[in-house]
Design a protein around this motif. Sequence first.
Motif, PDB file in Angstrom:
ATOM      1  N   SER A 174       0.833  -1.206   0.000  1.00 13.36           N
ATOM      2  CA  SER A 174       0.000   0.000   0.000  1.00 13.36           C
ATOM      3  C   SER A 174       0.865   1.253   0.000  1.00 13.36           C
ATOM      4  O   SER A 174       2.079   1.194  -0.196  1.00 13.36           O
ATOM      5  CB  SER A 174      -0.954  -0.018   1.201  1.00 13.36           C
ATOM      6  OG  SER A 174      -0.260   0.056   2.411  1.00 13.36           O
ATOM      7  N   SER A 175       0.251   2.379   0.214  1.00 19.70           N
ATOM      8  CA  SER A 175       0.926   3.671   0.205  1.00 19.70           C
ATOM      9  C   SER A 175       2.032   3.745   1.241  1.00 19.70           C
ATOM     10  O   SER A 175       2.040   2.982   2.215  1.00 19.70           O
ATOM     11  CB  SER A 175      -0.081   4.785   0.481  1.00 19.70           C
ATOM     12  OG  SER A 175      -0.992   4.896  -0.570  1.00 19.70           O
ATOM     13  N   LYS A 176       2.935   4.684   1.021  1.00 24.27           N
ATOM     14  CA  LYS A 176       4.005   4.981   1.977  1.00 24.27           C
ATOM     15  C   LYS A 176       4.092   6.497   2.106  1.00 24.27           C
ATOM     16  O   LYS A 176       3.971   7.218   1.111  1.00 24.27           O
ATOM     17  CB  LYS A 176       5.354   4.477   1.469  1.00 24.27           C
ATOM     18  CG  LYS A 176       5.487   2.997   1.377  1.00 24.27           C
ATOM     19  CD  LYS A 176       6.861   2.636   0.826  1.00 24.27           C
ATOM     20  CE  LYS A 176       6.958   1.158   0.569  1.00 24.27           C
ATOM     21  NZ  LYS A 176       8.216   0.807  -0.095  1.00 24.27           N
TER      22      LYS A 176
ATOM     23  N   PHE B 188       2.132  10.967  -0.272  1.00 29.67           N
ATOM     24  CA  PHE B 188       1.982   9.519  -0.182  1.00 29.67           C
ATOM     25  C   PHE B 188       2.042   8.939  -1.583  1.00 29.67           C
ATOM     26  O   PHE B 188       1.380   9.459  -2.492  1.00 29.67           O
ATOM     27  CB  PHE B 188       0.639   9.133   0.468  1.00 29.67           C
ATOM     28  CG  PHE B 188       0.640   9.265   1.955  1.00 29.67           C
ATOM     29  CD1 PHE B 188       0.968   8.188   2.753  1.00 29.67           C
ATOM     30  CD2 PHE B 188       0.330  10.467   2.562  1.00 29.67           C
ATOM     31  CE1 PHE B 188       0.989   8.300   4.132  1.00 29.67           C
ATOM     32  CE2 PHE B 188       0.337  10.598   3.940  1.00 29.67           C
ATOM     33  CZ  PHE B 188       0.674   9.504   4.726  1.00 29.67           C
ATOM     34  N   ILE B 189       2.851   7.880  -1.759  1.00 29.90           N
ATOM     35  CA  ILE B 189       2.912   7.227  -3.055  1.00 29.90           C
ATOM     36  C   ILE B 189       1.606   6.474  -3.280  1.00 29.90           C
ATOM     37  O   ILE B 189       0.862   6.188  -2.352  1.00 29.90           O
ATOM     38  CB  ILE B 189       4.130   6.277  -3.182  1.00 29.90           C
ATOM     39  CG1 ILE B 189       4.042   5.116  -2.179  1.00 29.90           C
ATOM     40  CG2 ILE B 189       5.434   7.035  -3.017  1.00 29.90           C
ATOM     41  CD1 ILE B 189       5.083   4.034  -2.418  1.00 29.90           C
ATOM     42  N   ALA B 190       1.332   6.156  -4.547  1.00 30.30           N
ATOM     43  CA  ALA B 190       0.087   5.485  -4.917  1.00 30.30           C
ATOM     44  C   ALA B 190      -0.055   4.135  -4.216  1.00 30.30           C
ATOM     45  O   ALA B 190       0.908   3.386  -4.071  1.00 30.30           O
ATOM     46  CB  ALA B 190       0.024   5.307  -6.428  1.00 30.30           C
ATOM     47  N   ASN B 191      -1.269   3.859  -3.810  1.00 27.37           N
ATOM     48  CA  ASN B 191      -1.591   2.597  -3.149  1.00 27.37           C
ATOM     49  C   ASN B 191      -1.659   1.494  -4.209  1.00 27.37           C
ATOM     50  O   ASN B 191      -2.543   1.493  -5.062  1.00 27.37           O
ATOM     51  CB  ASN B 191      -2.932   2.720  -2.418  1.00 27.37           C
ATOM     52  CG  ASN B 191      -3.299   1.472  -1.658  1.00 27.37           C
ATOM     53  OD1 ASN B 191      -2.537   0.515  -1.601  1.00 27.37           O
ATOM     54  ND2 ASN B 191      -4.486   1.483  -1.068  1.00 27.37           N
ATOM     55  N   ALA B 192      -0.731   0.543  -4.156  1.00 23.45           N
ATOM     56  CA  ALA B 192      -0.698  -0.568  -5.118  1.00 23.45           C
ATOM     57  C   ALA B 192      -1.479  -1.779  -4.611  1.00 23.45           C
ATOM     58  O   ALA B 192      -1.515  -2.814  -5.273  1.00 23.45           O
ATOM     59  CB  ALA B 192       0.748  -0.960  -5.409  1.00 23.45           C
TER      60      ALA B 192
ATOM     61  N   GLU C 174      -6.577  -3.308  -1.267  1.00 26.74           N
ATOM     62  CA  GLU C 174      -7.221  -2.905  -0.022  1.00 26.74           C
ATOM     63  C   GLU C 174      -6.931  -1.439   0.272  1.00 26.74           C
ATOM     64  O   GLU C 174      -5.934  -0.885  -0.175  1.00 26.74           O
ATOM     65  CB  GLU C 174      -6.718  -3.774   1.132  1.00 26.74           C
ATOM     66  CG  GLU C 174      -7.001  -5.252   0.965  1.00 26.74           C
ATOM     67  CD  GLU C 174      -6.374  -6.070   2.077  1.00 26.74           C
ATOM     68  OE1 GLU C 174      -6.721  -5.816   3.254  1.00 26.74           O
ATOM     69  OE2 GLU C 174      -5.530  -6.918   1.768  1.00 26.74           O
ATOM     70  N   SER C 175      -7.789  -0.817   1.059  1.00 29.54           N
ATOM     71  CA  SER C 175      -7.631   0.591   1.408  1.00 29.54           C
ATOM     72  C   SER C 175      -6.538   0.798   2.447  1.00 29.54           C
ATOM     73  O   SER C 175      -6.360  -0.011   3.351  1.00 29.54           O
ATOM     74  CB  SER C 175      -8.944   1.151   1.958  1.00 29.54           C
ATOM     75  OG  SER C 175      -9.929   1.123   0.967  1.00 29.54           O
ATOM     76  N   PHE C 176      -5.822   1.893   2.292  1.00 31.57           N
ATOM     77  CA  PHE C 176      -4.792   2.367   3.226  1.00 31.57           C
ATOM     78  C   PHE C 176      -5.465   3.462   4.046  1.00 31.57           C
ATOM     79  O   PHE C 176      -5.985   4.438   3.485  1.00 31.57           O
ATOM     80  CB  PHE C 176      -3.623   2.918   2.395  1.00 31.57           C
ATOM     81  CG  PHE C 176      -2.523   3.549   3.187  1.00 31.57           C
ATOM     82  CD1 PHE C 176      -1.625   2.788   3.898  1.00 31.57           C
ATOM     83  CD2 PHE C 176      -2.361   4.929   3.171  1.00 31.57           C
ATOM     84  CE1 PHE C 176      -0.584   3.379   4.600  1.00 31.57           C
ATOM     85  CE2 PHE C 176      -1.324   5.531   3.869  1.00 31.57           C
ATOM     86  CZ  PHE C 176      -0.434   4.751   4.580  1.00 31.57           C
TER      87      PHE C 176
END
Length: 161
Positions: A76-78, A128-132, A135-137
């Motif tokens: 997910s995002s970071k 925040f980088i894109a959530n790959a 599931e939701s971050f």
Amino acid sequence: QTGRIDDPSLMEFANFIAQISWDILKDQGYAMNNFNTILTDLWAQQLNTHGMHVEHIHNLGAQMSGFYFLEVPKNSSKPCFHDPNHAKRQINLPEKDEGKITPASTVVNYECKPGDLFLFNSWLPHSFIANASDESFKFIHFNIVVGPVHNCELPPAAEVI
């Protein structure tokens, strides 16, 4: 959201965040003895698949900002923190090793897990980088202002859009 910041169930969290922020500012060398730190903005964020948050800073009197991570699926995002020295970006040389944090680093990102708490100066650009993940971050984002001990009257918190 910010409109619920006075909810009694959030007071312990709000006071904890405010006190830690005061301690950080003091440790950074600021003369905090005549100041209080007050949580003024608090909102939940959810980044779904491919969701991201572009680089920004916080203003309107915010001195400290932070995140409290709730749900962090794999891939997910970071959170990313960017070099605040914009003049350096104009003449920046390539980094020798992007895997190491050095004065040459232009951005630093962190792995996070549920329950992690990040606090930083509001002037520090972050994103925040894109959530790959499918599931939701999910996380809570907040801002802290500083006011004189003798007069803690602060302007109303800005609305979150």
